[in-house]
Every structure is written in structure tokens, then in C-alpha cells.
Design a protein around this motif. Sequence first.
Motif, short mmCIF file in Angstrom:
data_model
loop_
_atom_site.label_atom_id
_atom_site.label_comp_id
_atom_site.label_asym_id
_atom_site.label_seq_id
_atom_site.Cartn_x
_atom_site.Cartn_y
_atom_site.Cartn_z
N ARG A 170 42.72 42.29 59.43
CA ARG A 170 41.33 41.86 59.65
C ARG A 170 40.54 41.90 58.34
NH1 ARG A 170 41.99 44.16 64.89
NH2 ARG A 170 41.38 46.25 64.23
N VAL A 171 40.77 42.95 57.55
CA VAL A 171 40.08 43.06 56.27
C VAL A 171 40.53 41.94 55.32
CG1 VAL A 171 39.86 44.46 54.18
CG2 VAL A 171 39.73 45.56 56.42
N MET A 172 41.84 41.76 55.23
CA MET A 172 42.38 40.74 54.31
C MET A 172 41.88 39.35 54.70
SD MET A 172 44.44 42.24 52.04
CE MET A 172 45.62 43.58 51.78
N ASN A 173 41.87 39.07 56.01
CA ASN A 173 41.40 37.76 56.47
C ASN A 173 39.91 37.56 56.16
OD1 ASN A 173 43.95 37.21 57.41
ND2 ASN A 173 43.48 37.58 59.56
N ALA A 174 39.15 38.64 56.27
CA ALA A 174 37.71 38.54 55.97
C ALA A 174 37.49 38.22 54.50
CB ALA A 174 37.01 39.86 56.34
N ILE A 175 38.26 38.86 53.63
CA ILE A 175 38.11 38.58 52.20
C ILE A 175 38.61 37.16 51.90
CG2 ILE A 175 38.89 39.24 49.88
CD1 ILE A 175 39.08 42.15 50.95
N ASP A 176 39.75 36.81 52.50
CA ASP A 176 40.34 35.49 52.27
C ASP A 176 39.37 34.38 52.63
OD1 ASP A 176 42.05 33.23 52.19
OD2 ASP A 176 43.77 34.40 52.86
N ALA A 177 38.68 34.55 53.76
CA ALA A 177 37.81 33.49 54.28
C ALA A 177 36.36 33.62 53.84
CB ALA A 177 37.87 33.50 55.81
N ALA A 178 36.04 34.62 53.04
CA ALA A 178 34.65 34.85 52.65
C ALA A 178 34.05 33.59 52.00
CB ALA A 178 34.57 36.02 51.67
N PRO A 179 32.83 33.25 52.37
CA PRO A 179 32.20 32.06 51.79
C PRO A 179 31.67 32.32 50.39
CG PRO A 179 30.73 33.08 53.36
CD PRO A 179 31.97 33.89 53.40
N LEU A 180 32.54 32.80 49.57
CA LEU A 180 32.25 33.15 48.18
C LEU A 180 33.47 32.71 47.38
CD1 LEU A 180 31.48 36.91 48.91
CD2 LEU A 180 29.74 35.23 48.28
N THR A 181 33.33 32.54 46.10
CA THR A 181 34.53 32.35 45.29
C THR A 181 34.99 33.75 44.89
OG1 THR A 181 33.77 30.22 44.53
CG2 THR A 181 35.52 31.25 43.26
N THR A 182 36.24 34.05 45.23
CA THR A 182 36.73 35.42 45.07
C THR A 182 37.75 35.48 43.93
OG1 THR A 182 38.36 34.97 46.80
CG2 THR A 182 36.34 36.05 47.47
N ILE A 183 37.65 36.54 43.15
CA ILE A 183 38.49 36.67 41.95
C ILE A 183 39.11 38.06 41.93
CG2 ILE A 183 38.56 36.54 39.43
CD1 ILE A 183 35.83 35.02 39.59
N ALA A 184 40.42 38.13 41.81
CA ALA A 184 41.09 39.41 41.58
C ALA A 184 41.29 39.55 40.07
CB ALA A 184 42.44 39.45 42.30
N ALA A 185 40.72 40.60 39.50
CA ALA A 185 40.90 40.88 38.07
C ALA A 185 41.94 42.00 37.98
CB ALA A 185 39.58 41.32 37.45
N VAL A 186 43.17 41.65 37.61
CA VAL A 186 44.27 42.61 37.75
C VAL A 186 44.87 43.01 36.41
CG1 VAL A 186 44.81 41.63 40.03
CG2 VAL A 186 46.14 40.89 38.04
N HIS A 187 45.42 44.22 36.40
CA HIS A 187 46.16 44.71 35.24
C HIS A 187 47.26 45.65 35.74
CE1 HIS A 187 43.34 48.05 35.97
NE2 HIS A 187 44.26 48.83 35.40
N GLY A 188 48.22 45.93 34.90
CA GLY A 188 49.26 46.91 35.25
C GLY A 188 50.00 46.55 36.52
N VAL A 189 50.18 47.55 37.37
CA VAL A 189 50.95 47.39 38.60
C VAL A 189 50.15 46.62 39.66
CG1 VAL A 189 51.95 48.68 40.52
CG2 VAL A 189 52.32 49.45 38.17
N VAL A 190 50.73 45.53 40.11
CA VAL A 190 50.16 44.74 41.22
C VAL A 190 51.31 44.58 42.22
CG1 VAL A 190 48.85 42.67 41.86
CG2 VAL A 190 48.82 43.47 39.49
N PHE A 191 51.57 45.63 42.97
CA PHE A 191 52.78 45.72 43.79
C PHE A 191 52.44 45.73 45.28
CE2 PHE A 191 56.34 47.72 41.00
CZ PHE A 191 56.12 46.77 40.03
N GLY A 192 53.35 45.18 46.06
CA GLY A 192 53.28 45.28 47.51
C GLY A 192 51.91 44.93 48.06
N GLY A 193 51.29 45.90 48.75
CA GLY A 193 49.97 45.66 49.34
C GLY A 193 48.90 45.32 48.31
N GLY A 194 49.08 45.78 47.08
CA GLY A 194 48.13 45.43 46.02
C GLY A 194 48.25 43.95 45.66
N PHE A 195 49.49 43.49 45.61
CA PHE A 195 49.76 42.06 45.38
C PHE A 195 49.15 41.25 46.53
CE2 PHE A 195 53.66 39.12 44.33
CZ PHE A 195 52.80 38.10 43.96
#
Lengths: 267, 86
Positions: free
Chosen positions: A99-124
Motif C-alpha cells: 500500500r505504501v509503495m503503491n501510494a508513492i508510485d502513483a503520487a501526483p508528483l515527480t518522484t526521485i530516488a537519490a541513491v548511493h551505496g547499497v540499493v538491495f532488495g526492498g531498498g531497490f
Amino acid sequence: MKTFSGKALSWSLKDGAIEVVLDRAPCNEIGSTTLEELEQFAAALASLQTDAHALIISSARTEGFCAGADLREVYRRSQAMAATARLSGIRDFLERIHRVMNAIDAAPLTTIAAVHGVVFGGGFELALTCDLIVADKMARFCFPELRLGLIPGFGGIPRLKRDLGNAVVRDLLLTGRSINATKAQAVGLVSQVVAEGDALRVARATAAQLAKFDRETAIAAKQFIKPIPHDELRREIDTFCDLFTRPAVEAGLRKFVESTDALPYLP
Amino acid sequence: MWQNSAMPTLENTTAEILQLAAQHFKVPREQLNAGDDFFKTLGINSLQALDLLTRIEQHFHIELPDYELQGVSDFRTLAERIQSRL
């Protein structure tokens, strides 16, 4: 709530950009605490987004963006439960994180993940909910779940399939290998690769650029190009739960939790 | 035509890894030897090992799947894995 500071994350709204910062040792593993605060964020999103055009998710942890689900908590809790309770517990957790992931996915905003280092599993998987991924050149992406006898459970495969070719998805899923930011950009996963320590700055600069565009047009464009793969997400939860009670999973979790291996994060 | 002589030697590759590791983990280069267990010598954990892997991939312009590092703990064997990708 325009600002929040919790045990696992914080958020604030500045210049039309909502910034969520993950900050839980050792590397933002997603357990019940993080889930609860992500749910609070998802609930606050409706109010926040009226004053925002962008959302940036980043990490304050040196080690990386997020190492995925909190496997130690999953193991500890599942050991304290009977098999049926274990299954309903994990299904409940998955339904909530979806439910959380879907809410972020569908948010009426342009969304940006700023990532570094480990981006594994659920973080990915969290990064994959975002419209754009800006990666520090030291970022590494990985789905190590098969090592535990599982598949990714936070919506990763349907979202990766939405964005990339099936051959790339199979490579990442079936080998469990990690890839660096340059490779991730080459296959179309990452929007921009930037210098070490620069991902958040570039994400903010990108968000500032987006502020120049008509918001309704940006929302329409996003809805057109980024459908939520609801059917596959549902099948993912069911498949994950089918696999979860197998002895191989308990053995895999125990091996991870009890490991003294110098490389427990490597498949 | 590809010249075999253009290929760096195992010694060269090992030396470059040692230099890279010393520089990044701030260990005097002279304290590192090809046969050292890099986890012990550098005092690094799995996340830092991934960091080293990324730096190696960037330095040598290669892709080195992390499963190829399973069971590898000394600089010389690591250099052999890199050589096979050059």
C-alpha cells in the motif's frame, strides 16, 4: 504534517519538494518501525502534495540507500510464531508495504530516488517506485532474495518489468548479482549517474527544474506513462506467501542471521 | 590485431588493486601484500567489500559479478578474477 522526524526516517517540505530521508542503522533495513513511519508518510502525502511538485527519497546512512527488508526481525518474529500465524503475519506485512509503495508510485508528483551505496532488495524496490533514479557512481543494485529461497516481495519484479526488458529482469532476479550504477544506467534503470556524494544535490536540482512545468500536465504525463501493475503485484504477494513457509526459507533466513561470513550481503 | 603484450600482467593488476585498496581504506601501501586476506588486513565488512568491488569495476572498466568473489579473500586471487575479465 509538513515535517516529521521519527526513528527510521524524516520528511520535510521545502521549495515545493518533499524530502524523505531514511536514517536507521545499519543500512535502513525495512522492518516494522520503518514500515510504520512509511505508512505515516503515505497518510501525510495527501496533505503534503498540495504544496509540492516533487518528492525526493534519499538516505542519511553512509553505507547506502537501503539494504532491504530487516531479515533479522523477520527471522526473530517468525521463530516466535506458529506456521499459520507466521504466514498471516508476513502477508499482512506485505499488504501494508505494498500500500505504501503503491501510494508513492502513483503520487501526483515527480518522484526521485537519490541513491548511493547499497540499493538491495526492498531498498531497490523502494527506488523503483520513483519516476527517476539519480545514482551516486558508487551505488549497487541487487535482488538477493533467491538466496533465501524467496522472490522479491515489495513489488520489485512487476515494477522492474514495467521499466526494463525481461532479459535484464531475469539476469538480476535469477543470478542475484549486484550491478553498479554505470551498468544500471546502461540498461535503462538509472536516469543520471553522478559523482560520489552528489546524488541528493542533483536530485534537488532536477526537482527545481520540474517546478517550471505545469503541474497538471506533469501529472497527466505520469499517469499516461507509468501504470501501476496491480495484477502482477497481487500475484507477487501470493507467490511470496506460497514460498515463505517452505523449510528452505527458514534455513536461508537462519543462515543469514547467524552468518559470520564476511560477505552475508552477497548472493 | 590484438597484442598479447598489451594485456597487463597479473603482477601489474595485483599492484593496482593494492594501490586502490590502500588509497581508499587509508592503509599504508607497504602494509599490504598480494597474499593478504583483504578482509582482515583492511578490516572491512561485506558492505565495504561491495564498495571495493565497485571501485575495482570502475578502475579496470570491467563488470565483475559478486558471486565470482565467493571464496576469494586474498588480493592475488582477486587479481586473477579481474584478469579473466580484461
